[in-house]
Design a protein around this motif. Sequence first.
Motif, PDB file in Angstrom:
ATOM      1  N   GLY A  30       0.681  -1.177   0.090  1.00  0.00           N
ATOM      2  CA  GLY A  30      -0.033   0.088   0.083  1.00  0.00           C
ATOM      3  C   GLY A  30       0.850   1.175  -0.027  1.00  0.00           C
ATOM      4  N   LEU A  31       2.019   1.104  -0.420  1.00  0.00           N
ATOM      5  CA  LEU A  31       2.933   2.152  -0.408  1.00  0.00           C
ATOM      6  C   LEU A  31       3.107   2.662  -1.581  1.00  0.00           C
ATOM      7  N   ALA A  32       3.666   4.074  -1.845  1.00  0.00           N
ATOM      8  CA  ALA A  32       4.047   4.387  -3.412  1.00  0.00           C
ATOM      9  C   ALA A  32       5.308   4.110  -3.960  1.00  0.00           C
ATOM     10  N   VAL A  33       5.460   3.713  -5.189  1.00  0.00           N
ATOM     11  CA  VAL A  33       6.594   3.032  -5.715  1.00  0.00           C
ATOM     12  C   VAL A  33       7.699   4.201  -5.487  1.00  0.00           C
ATOM     13  N   GLU A  34       7.555   5.310  -5.609  1.00  0.00           N
ATOM     14  CA  GLU A  34       8.612   6.085  -5.258  1.00  0.00           C
ATOM     15  C   GLU A  34       8.978   6.320  -3.850  1.00  0.00           C
ATOM     16  N   GLN A  35       8.271   5.912  -2.925  1.00  0.00           N
ATOM     17  CA  GLN A  35       8.476   5.797  -1.347  1.00  0.00           C
ATOM     18  C   GLN A  35       9.357   4.581  -1.271  1.00  0.00           C
ATOM     19  N   ILE A  36       9.232   3.494  -1.872  1.00  0.00           N
ATOM     20  CA  ILE A  36       9.901   2.351  -1.845  1.00  0.00           C
ATOM     21  C   ILE A  36      11.243   2.515  -2.465  1.00  0.00           C
ATOM     22  N   GLU A  37      11.371   3.159  -3.529  1.00  0.00           N
ATOM     23  CA  GLU A  37      12.568   3.488  -4.154  1.00  0.00           C
ATOM     24  C   GLU A  37      13.510   4.220  -3.409  1.00  0.00           C
ATOM     25  N   ARG A  38      12.969   5.212  -2.797  1.00  0.00           N
ATOM     26  CA  ARG A  38      13.561   6.274  -1.809  1.00  0.00           C
ATOM     27  C   ARG A  38      14.143   5.559  -0.562  1.00  0.00           C
ATOM     28  N   ILE A  39      13.300   4.754   0.195  1.00  0.00           N
ATOM     29  CA  ILE A  39      13.809   3.741   1.132  1.00  0.00           C
ATOM     30  C   ILE A  39      14.898   2.772   0.753  1.00  0.00           C
ATOM     31  N   GLU A  40      14.758   2.272  -0.328  1.00  0.00           N
ATOM     32  CA  GLU A  40      15.787   1.219  -0.642  1.00  0.00           C
ATOM     33  C   GLU A  40      17.295   1.892  -1.135  1.00  0.00           C
ATOM     34  N   ASN A  41      17.129   3.333  -1.483  1.00  0.00           N
ATOM     35  CA  ASN A  41      18.226   3.985  -2.048  1.00  0.00           C
ATOM     36  C   ASN A  41      18.639   4.996  -0.835  1.00  0.00           C
ATOM     37  N   ASN A  42      18.241   4.518   0.156  1.00  0.00           N
ATOM     38  CA  ASN A  42      18.817   5.224   1.523  1.00  0.00           C
ATOM     39  C   ASN A  42      18.548   6.679   1.544  1.00  0.00           C
ATOM     40  N   ILE A  43      17.602   7.408   0.645  1.00  0.00           N
ATOM     41  CA  ILE A  43      17.303   8.633   0.484  1.00  0.00           C
ATOM     42  C   ILE A  43      16.248   9.027   1.861  1.00  0.00           C
TER      43      ILE A  43
END
Length: 191
Positions: A30-43
């Motif tokens: 239920g999270l946004a794709v952008e949010q997942i990417e930012r988490i995985e990239n340590n942003i």
Amino acid sequence: MDSNKVIGEKIKTLREDKKISVDELAERSGLAVEQIERIENNIDIPALAPLVKIARVLGVRLGTFLDDQDETGPVVCRKREAQDTISFSNNATRSRKHMEYHSLSKSKTDRHMEPFIIDVRPTEDSDFILSSHEGEEFIMVMDGVLEISYGKHTYLLEEGDSIYYDSIVPHHVHAHEGLTARILAVVYTPV
């Protein structure tokens, strides 16, 4: 290695090991794709609610993202060891970082509870975004005054006060009226 960077890397590794795409993880959590990417990239460092949702989709305990070592016996956390901080943003898309978490059990494997000492810094925000996740939380105020928005209610807790609640009810924890607070929090999330 910085604890905050380890979280994103562990999520990405687990996701790839389970052959789950970013799109699928986003949809199922239920999270946004952008949010997942930012988490995985340590942003962005995720708040507990999105982290719990990601853990559920990946089929791991919340503590998997915080584990430091593989200790199966009792774990003693000395005061000096509790000084290491893990920061979670309150809302990963806005990157508010008003709380610093000091894990009291990061070397204990197979744990079902996450105990933390948390320093809650003042924030100028007043339009708090409530979050929810499966599980339960126990909070005891060690210093300062804490304000907890829980569903339609607001609770003020002073030093020595505690609260135990179901995390599925939307909630937000913050310092009261621009003051700093220090709390003991135990978060339980089912696997």
